[in-house]
Enzyme design. Sequence first.
Site, mmCIF file in Angstrom:
data_model
loop_
_atom_site.group_PDB
_atom_site.id
_atom_site.type_symbol
_atom_site.label_atom_id
_atom_site.label_comp_id
_atom_site.label_asym_id
_atom_site.label_seq_id
_atom_site.Cartn_x
_atom_site.Cartn_y
_atom_site.Cartn_z
ATOM 1 N N ARG A 1 -9.737 -49.861 18.712
ATOM 2 C CA ARG A 1 -10.674 -48.987 18.015
ATOM 3 C C ARG A 1 -11.772 -49.795 17.329
ATOM 4 O O ARG A 1 -12.875 -49.298 17.118
ATOM 5 C CB ARG A 1 -9.929 -48.133 16.991
ATOM 6 C CG ARG A 1 -10.716 -46.917 16.533
ATOM 7 C CD ARG A 1 -9.947 -46.095 15.524
ATOM 8 N NE ARG A 1 -10.075 -44.664 15.796
ATOM 9 C CZ ARG A 1 -9.409 -43.737 15.134
ATOM 10 N NH1 ARG A 1 -8.547 -44.077 14.194
ATOM 11 N NH2 ARG A 1 -9.581 -42.450 15.429
ATOM 12 N N LYS B 1 -7.940 -59.231 11.446
ATOM 13 C CA LYS B 1 -6.742 -59.551 10.674
ATOM 14 C C LYS B 1 -5.745 -58.407 10.839
ATOM 15 O O LYS B 1 -5.934 -57.326 10.296
ATOM 16 C CB LYS B 1 -7.037 -59.742 9.187
ATOM 17 C CG LYS B 1 -5.807 -60.299 8.412
ATOM 18 C CD LYS B 1 -5.861 -60.038 6.939
ATOM 19 C CE LYS B 1 -5.321 -58.688 6.549
ATOM 20 N NZ LYS B 1 -3.846 -58.535 6.810
ATOM 21 N N SER C 1 -2.228 -56.312 10.179
ATOM 22 C CA SER C 1 -1.373 -56.170 9.009
ATOM 23 C C SER C 1 -0.270 -57.218 9.053
ATOM 24 O O SER C 1 0.295 -57.512 10.117
ATOM 25 C CB SER C 1 -0.747 -54.781 8.977
ATOM 26 O OG SER C 1 0.279 -54.714 8.007
ATOM 27 N N SER D 1 -5.421 -47.963 2.988
ATOM 28 C CA SER D 1 -5.379 -47.164 1.768
ATOM 29 C C SER D 1 -6.710 -47.184 1.028
ATOM 30 O O SER D 1 -7.522 -48.109 1.181
ATOM 31 C CB SER D 1 -4.284 -47.696 0.838
ATOM 32 O OG SER D 1 -4.673 -48.940 0.273
ATOM 33 N N GLU E 1 -11.990 -46.282 7.019
ATOM 34 C CA GLU E 1 -11.146 -45.098 7.186
ATOM 35 C C GLU E 1 -9.988 -45.245 6.220
ATOM 36 O O GLU E 1 -9.122 -46.109 6.400
ATOM 37 C CB GLU E 1 -10.617 -44.943 8.615
ATOM 38 C CG GLU E 1 -9.792 -43.679 8.770
ATOM 39 C CD GLU E 1 -8.905 -43.668 10.006
ATOM 40 O OE1 GLU E 1 -7.995 -42.808 10.054
ATOM 41 O OE2 GLU E 1 -9.104 -44.506 10.898
ATOM 42 N N CYS F 1 -2.422 -40.967 8.464
ATOM 43 C CA CYS F 1 -3.346 -40.498 7.430
ATOM 44 C C CYS F 1 -3.935 -39.130 7.724
ATOM 45 O O CYS F 1 -4.389 -38.442 6.810
ATOM 46 C CB CYS F 1 -4.476 -41.514 7.225
ATOM 47 S SG CYS F 1 -5.444 -41.846 8.703
ATOM 48 N N ASN F 2 -3.927 -38.695 8.992
ATOM 49 C CA ASN F 2 -4.562 -37.412 9.301
ATOM 50 C C ASN F 2 -3.571 -36.274 9.493
ATOM 51 O O ASN F 2 -3.962 -35.155 9.799
ATOM 52 C CB ASN F 2 -5.468 -37.533 10.532
ATOM 53 C CG ASN F 2 -4.707 -37.882 11.789
ATOM 54 O OD1 ASN F 2 -3.636 -38.459 11.730
ATOM 55 N ND2 ASN F 2 -5.268 -37.554 12.942
ATOM 56 N N GLU G 1 -0.986 -39.170 -1.679
ATOM 57 C CA GLU G 1 -0.555 -39.334 -0.297
ATOM 58 C C GLU G 1 0.922 -39.725 -0.256
ATOM 59 O O GLU G 1 1.335 -40.689 -0.899
ATOM 60 C CB GLU G 1 -1.415 -40.400 0.394
ATOM 61 C CG GLU G 1 -1.325 -40.396 1.891
ATOM 62 C CD GLU G 1 -2.354 -41.314 2.532
ATOM 63 O OE1 GLU G 1 -2.733 -41.055 3.692
ATOM 64 O OE2 GLU G 1 -2.776 -42.287 1.887
#
Length: 477
Positions: free
Chosen positions: A157, A172, A174, A226, A247, A281-282, A380
């Site tokens: 992406r 980078k 995670s 986040s 995002e 997240c969505n 969240e």
Amino acid sequence: MKNFDNFINGKLVPSGGNSIEVKNPSTGDIICTVPDSSEQDVASAIAAAEAAQHTWEKEPAAIRAKLLKALAAKIRENVEPIAHVITEEQGKTLGLARVEVDFTADYLDYMAEWGRRIEGEIVESDRPGETIFLFRRPIGVIGGILPWNFPFFLIARKAGPALIAGNTIVIKPSEETPHNAVKFCELLQQMDFPPGLINVVHGRGATAGRAIASSSRIGMISFTGSADTGSAIMSAAAKNITKLNLELGGKAPAIVMADADIDLSVRAIKASRVINSGQVCNCAERVYVQRSVAAEFVDKLSAAMKATHYGDPLQDQSVEYGPLINEAGYRKVERLVGSALKAGATLETGGKRGEGEAGYYYQPTVLTNCKQEMDVIRQEIFGPVIPIVEVEDLDQAIAYANDSDYGLTSSIYTRDLNVALRACQEIRFGETYINRENFEAMQGFHAGWRKSGIGGADGKHGLYEFLQTHMVYMQRY
């Protein structure tokens, strides 16, 4: 246990920094180690990307597209080993991991198709004999900072649009899920991918991530994660006025109206909540159901959630979800559920750690009698928990939905076209799904409002995030 290095200028390069242990969240076993890269490691990767970019941007976009298509083909040849690595280090089901790998290849193919579709403009001039051109140019070196929940896809992406636009990239991954990025680099080596176009440096956000965000040689930072980390990246990038593409978090409302197909809404909301253990997240994070159908909806959703099969996805491929990513993620879910119960919420099902499981498992959970001011409604969750609020009508549902710091995705379930259209006009979110689960398309534009981010991804508009404009005023003489 394997020890992996950074990937800089087409080669594996060791770091002088400390090592980070990577654990399997299903078992707690250590899988591998990666370096906690230093500022110098990041500077070396950026230098390699800079050197490669000057040549890369001169290549016709059609040539860049061929390289992306070749990479997509190489990924399709290696779906199973990559999917296994993703499941081992992240905990998602093998089926979902396979979908992620396939979708990654499709995404690279899709971005490659834009090689002949990037367009400029000719603008009318106020002066006789003058022509005004708008060109779209590469930005330079992109810094890509990735999350752990869809780690392999997020490589594409960010790298896909970056490369087709003529940029190079320093990524980078995670520190929770670096092994899949190592597999990605192995594919680049197998196909003699031009050195320097994609560079991967491992490390924590406070070290390698900060070095990328604060570099004056990075043209744009593309980050997914986040809101708190996004804010820290903004702060680090501010001194260089670096372009940002962020995002961030989400707190997606799902509205269930009295005329909705209840069975459909239950299936979709459950699917949207338990996919990847609720760590998306969505996906639906809170439900507003009209009071007249609340009892039926709660009964059916609670039964569906209670019947959800979870466990170690490498031991049982029939599970619907696996563990949470780590102890901190588990503790956050536990805290939010506990806080809601203390504040008067009712536990319909779940609410505990998975029994007899070694990893970070949390039971599928439904909470009712929730109030708008509760933390479980406002923060969240990122776990397999659905808090439900009863509402009187669409006015109240929309007001509650919009009452959030986040604005990424939303959904509504109704048979009434007028209700659906009104919701689309009044819900203040970047995406709205009608009578379906929350999951975006690569040809759309995935972008949030408020604290859910800056800019967006996917489609034409996502690609143009990786380009900058150049206006040329040409006077005839």
